[in-house]
Design a protein around this motif. Structure first.
Motif, PDB file in Angstrom:
ATOM      1  N   SER A 184      38.903  94.952 105.124  1.00 31.70           N
ATOM      2  CA  SER A 184      39.201  94.168 106.276  1.00 31.70           C
ATOM      3  C   SER A 184      38.815  92.744 106.094  1.00 31.70           C
ATOM      4  CB  SER A 184      38.331  94.895 107.435  1.00 31.70           C
ATOM      5  OG  SER A 184      38.610  96.279 107.661  1.00 31.70           O
ATOM      6  N   PHE A 185      39.995  91.879 106.107  1.00 35.76           N
ATOM      7  CA  PHE A 185      39.700  90.463 106.062  1.00 35.76           C
ATOM      8  C   PHE A 185      40.027  89.681 107.189  1.00 35.76           C
ATOM      9  CE2 PHE A 185      41.455  92.841 102.441  1.00 35.76           C
ATOM     10  CZ  PHE A 185      40.411  92.707 101.501  1.00 35.76           C
ATOM     11  N   ASN A 186      40.461  90.261 108.395  1.00 36.61           N
ATOM     12  CA  ASN A 186      40.772  89.342 109.389  1.00 36.61           C
ATOM     13  C   ASN A 186      39.887  88.488 110.028  1.00 36.61           C
ATOM     14  OD1 ASN A 186      42.287  92.368 110.273  1.00 36.61           O
ATOM     15  ND2 ASN A 186      43.478  90.744 109.397  1.00 36.61           N
ATOM     16  N   LEU A 187      38.379  89.046 110.023  1.00 32.55           N
ATOM     17  CA  LEU A 187      37.499  87.895 110.620  1.00 32.55           C
ATOM     18  C   LEU A 187      37.424  86.931 109.606  1.00 32.55           C
ATOM     19  CD1 LEU A 187      35.039  87.274 112.319  1.00 32.55           C
ATOM     20  CD2 LEU A 187      33.607  88.968 110.734  1.00 32.55           C
ATOM     21  N   ASP A 321      46.258  93.260 111.230  1.00 31.37           N
ATOM     22  CA  ASP A 321      45.180  92.432 111.710  1.00 31.37           C
ATOM     23  C   ASP A 321      44.457  93.287 112.929  1.00 31.37           C
ATOM     24  OD1 ASP A 321      43.637  90.894 113.240  1.00 31.37           O
ATOM     25  OD2 ASP A 321      45.402  89.119 113.044  1.00 31.37           O
ATOM     26  N   LYS A 322      43.342  93.915 112.362  1.00 28.86           N
ATOM     27  CA  LYS A 322      42.592  94.752 113.089  1.00 28.86           C
ATOM     28  C   LYS A 322      41.152  94.410 113.588  1.00 28.86           C
ATOM     29  CE  LYS A 322      41.445  97.203 108.711  1.00 28.86           C
ATOM     30  NZ  LYS A 322      42.491  96.444 108.115  1.00 28.86           N
ATOM     31  N   GLN A 323      40.944  93.011 113.270  1.00 29.67           N
ATOM     32  CA  GLN A 323      39.611  92.554 113.684  1.00 29.67           C
ATOM     33  C   GLN A 323      40.170  91.120 114.461  1.00 29.67           C
ATOM     34  OE1 GLN A 323      37.905  91.893 109.957  1.00 29.67           O
ATOM     35  NE2 GLN A 323      36.317  93.537 110.336  1.00 29.67           N
ATOM     36  N   ASP A 324      39.356  91.027 115.674  1.00 31.39           N
ATOM     37  CA  ASP A 324      39.676  89.679 116.472  1.00 31.39           C
ATOM     38  C   ASP A 324      38.123  89.180 116.733  1.00 31.39           C
ATOM     39  OD1 ASP A 324      42.245  89.911 116.515  1.00 31.39           O
ATOM     40  OD2 ASP A 324      42.589  90.548 118.470  1.00 31.39           O
ATOM     41  N   PHE A 508      53.684  93.199 116.215  1.00 35.69           N
ATOM     42  CA  PHE A 508      52.956  92.334 115.364  1.00 35.69           C
ATOM     43  C   PHE A 508      52.013  93.084 114.600  1.00 35.69           C
ATOM     44  CE2 PHE A 508      49.262  89.582 114.290  1.00 35.69           C
ATOM     45  CZ  PHE A 508      49.881  88.756 113.547  1.00 35.69           C
ATOM     46  N   VAL A 509      52.100  93.084 113.433  1.00 36.61           N
ATOM     47  CA  VAL A 509      51.358  93.877 112.499  1.00 36.61           C
ATOM     48  C   VAL A 509      50.069  92.980 111.932  1.00 36.61           C
ATOM     49  CG1 VAL A 509      51.032  95.026 110.442  1.00 36.61           C
ATOM     50  CG2 VAL A 509      52.923  95.501 111.905  1.00 36.61           C
ATOM     51  N   GLY A 510      50.565  91.958 111.419  1.00 40.40           N
ATOM     52  CA  GLY A 510      49.538  91.033 110.685  1.00 40.40           C
ATOM     53  C   GLY A 510      50.127  89.951 109.934  1.00 40.40           C
ATOM     54  N   SER A 511      49.196  88.819 109.458  1.00 41.77           N
ATOM     55  CA  SER A 511      49.790  87.829 108.805  1.00 41.77           C
ATOM     56  C   SER A 511      49.124  87.533 107.502  1.00 41.77           C
ATOM     57  CB  SER A 511      49.737  86.785 109.334  1.00 41.77           C
ATOM     58  OG  SER A 511      48.574  86.318 109.999  1.00 41.77           O
ATOM     59  N   ASP A 512      48.359  88.578 106.970  1.00 39.19           N
ATOM     60  CA  ASP A 512      47.517  88.390 105.800  1.00 39.19           C
ATOM     61  C   ASP A 512      47.992  89.172 104.681  1.00 39.19           C
ATOM     62  OD1 ASP A 512      45.465  86.665 106.968  1.00 39.19           O
ATOM     63  OD2 ASP A 512      44.474  88.422 107.744  1.00 39.19           O
ATOM     64  N   TRP A 513      49.256  89.138 104.353  1.00 37.57           N
ATOM     65  CA  TRP A 513      50.204  90.042 103.473  1.00 37.57           C
ATOM     66  C   TRP A 513      49.883  89.191 102.018  1.00 37.57           C
ATOM     67  CZ3 TRP A 513      51.736  93.835 105.735  1.00 37.57           C
ATOM     68  CH2 TRP A 513      52.023  93.984 106.994  1.00 37.57           C
TER      69      TRP A 513
END
Length: 800
Positions: A184-187, A321-324, A508-513
């Motif tokens: 998990s990288f979103n943070l 993107d599962k962390q906000d 929207f799924v994420g942007s960290d591909w």
């Protein structure tokens, strides 16, 4: 000598003999902790006899008459071979490492307790079904049976004066949470964006973060961002992945229409930080219903990626993107309240004490008082930077912090899946980690299914922090609308963490591909093979997993020649422009390329960050931000955004040439310093080393020679055979992340299984299986599970 110097001889014997005897005793004692011979054990907690055959590579095959007994045996084996690793992981998840490692681990414990992984694991345990609970209880009983009967613990327990506690089912759930945290990288991405906005000119920020409108980030928000949060999280992730984000996994599956034996073939190699021992443990598990083989995770009783009697499966990170990050304002008149859309709400505040081991020698040190940690929680999650009396803070909303996260149920049920329907049904329970899971079955079908909860947001897309008064997740993407691919007309499926979703996908799924470089090369190799009418077999897949051609090289060469007219006089630079990008090339160009890219990143990007070069804590953060600029992004800046090259009163093209020349000069100087001025000695394989480190002994100066191992490295972050690395002034490039295991499945009637683990099966340093797979991993010499020879047998018998 003894006759000529009798006094010296007697003194030498007097001094050395005790030391020699101590070393021999220690070696004998450590060896006595390793059980690798035919043995029988009478244990409490099983119904019938269990036979475990261990092969020449230390891989066990469990043969039990019930699934419960099979899971018991798995716990027994994990304890036997990986007890210290499990102890460290358990303590990490609970925030108790400072108790054994001292103050150096305190920040990690603060971070873990703030997240509250153990508390969430306890809450989620109540929500699991009876079948799952039975599996975890049996596994824990097996671990504890080994602990109860053994007189000798792994050497690390004595070195750190640690007494292991019995294992519990909640400990296993904590292990699952840690696995999710690794992926998990979103943070960190959100905090990166906020920090970069405060340090970059607007035009440059937009170039690095094109999907984030700068208007969404205020200066006050940037000032609120805690460097401590960034540091703690970045440290944990860097330990697992290195600094760059483009480390994920490779996976592909080919239809039997295009294979030599007419059955599907599945290949997979997950990429994480490389450790000693490996984070994976190969096993075969047979009970009355379960019959699976593959890679387990020490602390969990089932196969994570592998095969059963009907299907095979593998996985790659699906970067949801599962962390906000949620911004909170605290009531100045009542600091224990935070603002919400419906008014002030009370913070849930808890005070915990973290015990800290005194520094060595602890017997001569004053005992350290416990660290008092204030933890505050909101409806969205824990406050990450809570200080009593402060006026604001940031919380983390993360799918894995919900007590309804029953992801381990999904991973367990995969072991029982019989077809595409039951496979997808199992994955529907996966919350976090989010994965693309590859599929092949004996009926000839191939597929890939995305899994994990995708949040639907009230405001924004979760790319930057949002005030709590505006923040809300309104639901999740329904399982029926999750992406999947099944029996595509191309005859193969491949994924390497890139974005494969159609533009028409409604959510929207994420942007960290990951950059698509690896994925495109995999697809191009497979397509070329198929288009040429050539069949694919296990050997072709094995060789393909070793591919170290970086296609970014050709892109760079085109930019240098076509856009900047780069025509250097030096022969080595001319050769560089025609090199094919093969990192295994017996030439100086691979090393020159890697060094050039590193210096180009510094020359092109760093000067535009404010405060760069001050030596402050903030400057360390700048270094981290610069290092995360991917190669593809760097080439895009050079190709499409030449203002990055601009320096005072210079023309764009001239300044970009100056930047390019400077980066080349510095790369050549660096290689000269490392291995001399003769380019014939600039071999990438000689300059990069793959580092396998035992945690924490490999990081201790006095012990690292025994607990840290190096072998020749290869690849880059953008080759199929992935390698991430850090630079050391004395030792050159150190690879710290890459493939952690590899396997290939042929969906024959008995599903032929070929695999290799990254180090070995055992966590005992003097075991023959501590690192015996390491050289095989380097050459990808895969073990065929049906051909390995039996080494010894363990028999478990129920106590009367």
């Amino acid at each position: 000598m003894f006759n000529r110097y009798p006094m010296l001889s007697r003194t030498g014997v007097f001094l050395l003999l005790p030391l020699i005897l101590a070393v021999l005793y220690t070696f004998s004692w450590v060896k006595s902790t390793i059980f690798e011979e035919d043995s029988s054990f009478t244990v409490q907690g099983i119904e019938q006899d269990i036979s475990v055959t261990v092969d020449e590579f230390g891989v066990p095959s469990i043969d039990a008459n019930s699934d419960s007994d099979a899971f018991f045996a798995m716990g027994f084996l994990h304890a036997k071979d990986r007890m210290w690793q499990m102890e460290v992981q358990r303590r990490m998840g609970k925030g108790e490492t400072a108790e054994i490692f001292g103050r150096s681990s305190l920040s990690q414990d603060i971070w873990m307790r703030t997240l509250g992984l153990h508390a969430v694991a306890e809450a989620s345990w109540e929500n699991y079904d009876d079948d799952f609970k039975a599996a975890m209880v049996a596994f824990s009983a097996g671990y504890n049976a080994w602990l109860a009967q053994t007189d000798e613990l792994p050497v690390e327990f004595s070195l750190f004066n640690v007494e292991p506690k019995p294992w519990t089912p909640v400990d296993s759930i904590v292990i699952g949470k840690l696995f999710s945290l690794m992926l998990s990288f979103n943070l960190s991405r959100e905090l990166d964006a906020v920090r970069a906005m405060s340090l970059l000119p607007e035009q440059h920020f937009r170039a690095l973060y094109p999907d984030i409108p700068q208007a969404h980030i205020s200066t006050s928000l940037a000032e609120q961002t805690s460097l401590d949060i960034e540091s703690n999280y970045a440290q944990l992730q860097a330990q697992r992945f290195g600094k760059q984000k483009d480390l994920g996994s490779n996976g592909w599956v080919v239809s039997g229409e295009h294979t030599t034996n007419g059955v599907p073939i599945l290949a997979n190699d997950p990429h994480l930080g490389i450790e000693l021992p490996s984070m994976w443990y190969a096993a075969k598990i047979k009970g009355d219903k379960i019959n699976s083989a593959g890679m387990t995770f020490p602390g969990l009783p089932f196969v994570i990626f592998g095969k059963n009697e009907d299907i095979a499966w593998g996985g790659a990170n699906f970067t949801i993107d599962k962390q906000d990050v949620v911004l909170h304002e605290f009531n100045p008149n009542s600091p224990n309240q935070y603002a919400s859309s419906t008014g002030w709400k009370p913070l849930d505040i808890e005070v915990q004490q973290i015990h800290i081991k005194s520094e060595f020698p602890d017997a001569l040190r004053t005992k350290q008082p416990p660290y008092e940690l204030f933890i505050a929680r909101t409806e969205s999650g824990p406050i990450l930077d809570y200080v009593p009396g402060s006026l604001n803070g940031m919380s983390l909303k993360w799918t894995a912090l919900d007590a309804t996260d029953l992801s381990l149920k999904a991973l367990l049920q995969l072991n029982y899946a019989k077809d595409w329907h039951s496979f997808r049904s199992a994955l529907s329970h996966l919350v976090s980690p989010s994965l693309n899971v590859f599929y092949a079955d004996r009926a000839g079908n191939i597929g890939m299914s995305a899994s994990g909860l995708i949040p639907i947001r009230k405001v924004g897309q979760g790319k930057v922090p949002v005030p709590n008064t505006q923040f809300a997740w309104t639901g999740y993407v329904p399982w029926e609308e999750m992406p999947y691919i099944y029996n595509p007309p191309e005859g193969f499926i491949a994924n390497a963490n890139e974005n494969y979703l159609p533009t028409s996908y409604p959510y929207f799924v994420g942007s960290d591909w990951a950059e698509p470089t690896r994925a495109n090369r995999i697809k191009r190799i497979l397509k070329k093979r198929i288009d040429n009418g050539q069949k694919v077999d296990a050997e072709f897949n094995r060789v393909m997993q070793l591919d170290v051609v970086d296609d970014n090289v050709r892109h760079l060469q085109r930019i240098l020649i076509e856009q900047y007219g780069f025509n250097p006089e030096q022969a080595i630079r001319k050769g560089f422009l025609t090199w094919d990008g093969d990192m295994s090339s017996d030439s100086p160009y691979p090393a020159l390329y890697v060094s050039f890219i590193e210096h180009l990143r510094e020359e092109l990007v760093r000067p535009h960050f404010k405060l760069a070069g001050t030596g402050s804590v903030l400057d360390d953060r700048v270094s981290s931000l610069v290092s995360r600029v991917e190669t593809g992004t760097l080439l895009r800046l050079l190709e499409e955004e030449p203002y990055w090259c601009i320096k005072q009163s210079a023309q764009q093209q001239q300044t970009c040439i100056a930047v390019i020349n400077s980066a080349f000069d510095k790369a050549q100087a660096e290689l000269t310093k490392l291995v001399g001025s003769n380019p014939d000695n600039w071999r990438w394989s000689e300059i990069v080393s793959r580092e396998y480190t035992h945690r924490p002994l490999g990081d201790m100066e006095a012990l690292k020679s025994s607990f840290k191992t190096y072998i020749s490295g290869d690849g880059t972050p953008h080759t199929i055979n992935v390698a991430n690395y850090r630079f050391d002034e004395d030792d050159g490039y150190i690879q710290n992340a890459g493939a952690t295991f590899r396997h290939v499945f042929e969906l024959t009637p008995d599903i032929s299984y070929h695999f290799i683990n990254s180090t070995g099966q055992s966590g005992h340093i003097y075991s023959a299986h501590y690192a015996d797979m390491m050289p095989m991993m380097h050459t990808n010499t895969l073990i065929k599970s049906t051909e390995s020879k039996s080494q010894y047998t363990l028999n478990l018998r129920p106590a009367e």
